[in-house]
Scaffold this active site. Structure first.
Site, PDB file in Angstrom:
ATOM      1  N   PHE A   1       3.811  61.904 -46.704  1.00 32.34           N
ATOM      2  CA  PHE A   1       4.648  62.335 -45.591  1.00 32.34           C
ATOM      3  C   PHE A   1       5.643  61.275 -45.137  1.00 32.34           C
ATOM      4  CE2 PHE A   1       1.647  65.794 -43.664  1.00 32.34           C
ATOM      5  CZ  PHE A   1       1.623  66.415 -44.906  1.00 32.34           C
ATOM      6  N   GLY A   2       5.537  60.043 -45.631  1.00 31.89           N
ATOM      7  CA  GLY A   2       6.477  59.041 -45.170  1.00 31.89           C
ATOM      8  C   GLY A   2       6.191  57.650 -45.701  1.00 31.89           C
TER       9      GLY A   2
ATOM     10  N   LYS B   1       6.190  53.665 -39.066  1.00 32.73           N
ATOM     11  CA  LYS B   1       6.110  54.743 -40.050  1.00 32.73           C
ATOM     12  C   LYS B   1       7.301  55.661 -39.858  1.00 32.73           C
ATOM     13  CE  LYS B   1       3.134  58.260 -42.080  1.00 32.73           C
ATOM     14  NZ  LYS B   1       1.779  58.845 -42.137  1.00 32.73           N
TER      15      LYS B   1
ATOM     16  N   GLY C   1       3.086  57.255 -48.305  1.00 31.56           N
ATOM     17  CA  GLY C   1       2.200  58.387 -48.536  1.00 31.56           C
ATOM     18  C   GLY C   1       3.019  59.635 -48.760  1.00 31.56           C
TER      19      GLY C   1
ATOM     20  N   GLY D   1       3.683  50.335 -47.389  1.00 29.88           N
ATOM     21  CA  GLY D   1       3.031  51.411 -48.136  1.00 29.88           C
ATOM     22  C   GLY D   1       3.750  52.720 -47.931  1.00 29.88           C
TER      23      GLY D   1
ATOM     24  N   ASP E   1      -7.776  63.286 -43.612  1.00 24.08           N
ATOM     25  CA  ASP E   1      -7.257  62.557 -44.782  1.00 24.08           C
ATOM     26  C   ASP E   1      -7.935  61.196 -44.902  1.00 24.08           C
ATOM     27  OD1 ASP E   1      -5.718  62.277 -47.083  1.00 24.08           O
ATOM     28  OD2 ASP E   1      -4.057  61.336 -46.012  1.00 24.08           O
TER      29      ASP E   1
END
Length: 363
Positions: A27-28, A44, A25, A23, A133
């Site tokens: 930011f990364g 991540k 997002g 996945g 978040d």
């Protein structure tokens, strides 16, 4: 959509081999990887706002809860790029479950998820941390446990509730209105959980597809909770989604208890206080056999406040005394929807006997 920067077999961090992308997002990117010793992990790679991400991770590094995705470590590769090493959760995200159920998960399953999510958030809040978040794609289900992930935006709760950095963090569809003014305290998690609950029971997020200004206007008007939902559930949602944080549930425990009991304590208002006083007066007349006078007063009380529990119960008793069984049943059903714990079993028993519904009368 841009391709992921790593593929199967890549070793962007010494000791770990990428298996597949999991996945991405704002930011990364997140990858499913295996360590040289065989441990399955989520890796991540941070691509932007590194300072914010690493600060959030550092605050959560040593947290231990079955309701949180465990953060093991942060390591840097030969190029100085940071990687967050996390527990790999093989189960689906809540967002995946919602895609499989376009009409929502149903009240019972939604209540289960909310209780478990609330446990994880309560633990974070007790540790002085706000997630900031929370959303279905950051919530996972595996082996009977609900786990909250993606701590990149977490922040320690400060006395001022405001943050020093200039970017707005979070996902706009789940953001509380006060975030626009830079306020981040536990109430923003409560709001985000309220939106998530609405999505779980209805299958829809009312803010999808709207520009930011329209989303804010809708959040302030608070007219997006469907009237088709049970009355008690509407009240829970309306409490959680209040645009003013001081009017929301103040803790995750309070939120969870309201959902479990199917009851939200009313916010005091002059209208509700007056309706209750009128209903009490009606009850006084009813106990003295003045049923028509009591019936008139309950009508006035329900005009002042349609969900006044005392007025609904007294109105039902009036109708029962007058032999209006169907009308009495309607009032009692409304009372139960307002507060499922209301004590009217005796009256319902008489109604069920009159309607020859003997099994229900016995129970």
């Amino acid at each position: 959509m841009d391709a992921y920067q790593y593929k199967y077999g890549d070793r962007p961090l010494e000791g770990y081999t990428i298996q597949r992308a999991a996945g991405r997002g704002g930011f990364g990117e997140v990858y499913y990887a295996v360590s040289d010793s065989g441990r399955q992990v989520a890796l991540k790679v941070i691509q932007s706002h590194e300072q914010i991400e690493l600060r959030g991770i550092s605050q959560c590094m040593n947290l231990k809860s079955p309701h949180l995705v465990t953060v093991f470590d942060v390591k840097y590769n030969d190029h100085g790029r940071p990687f967050v090493i996390m527990e790999y959760v093989s189960g689906p995200a809540l967002s995946d479950l919602l895609k499989e159920s376009p009409g929502g998960l149903g009240t019972q399953k939604a209540a289960f998820f909310l209780r478990e999510i609330a446990k994880g958030l309560s633990y974070l809040h007790e540790c002085g941390i706000v997630h900031r978040d929370l959303k279905p794609s950051n919530i996972f289900y595996e082996n009977g446990y609900v786990k909250i992930g993606d701590y990149g935006l977490t922040k320690a709760i400060s006395a001022s509730h405001h943050v020093s950095h200039t970017i707005t963090v979070g996902t706009v569809h789940y953001m509380a209105p006060e975030i626009g003014a830079g306020r981040y305290d536990r109430s923003v998690d409560i709001y985000a959980l309220g939106v998530t609950l609405l999505e779980m029971v209805s299958g829809e997020n009312p803010f999808f597809g709207l520009i930011a200004d329209d989303q804010m206007n809708l959040k302030v008007r608070l007219n997006f909770v469907s009237a088709d939902l049970p009355q008690w559930l509407q009240e829970v949602l309306l409490k959680a989604l209040q645009p003013k944080p001081e009017l929301r549930f103040q803790t995750m425990k309070e939120f969870g208890e309201a959902l479990g009991s199917k009851h939200v304590a009313y916010v005091f208002s002059q209208r509700r206080i007056q309706a209750h006083k009128t209903a009490v007066k009606a009850e006084w007349y009813l106990k003295r056999g003045k049923c028509l006078k009591a019936r008139k007063l309950t009508g006035q009380a329900l005009h002042q406040e349609p969900h006044c529990l005392k007025a609904l119960v007294v109105a039902g008793k009036c109708e029962l005394m007058l032999g209006r069984i169907k009308s009495a049943e309607d009032f009692f059903e409304k009372a139960v929807k307002t507060n499922p714990r209301v004590s009217i079993q005796k009256e319902l028993g008489w109604i069920y006997l009159e309607k020859t519904r003997y099994p229900e009368a016995i129970t």
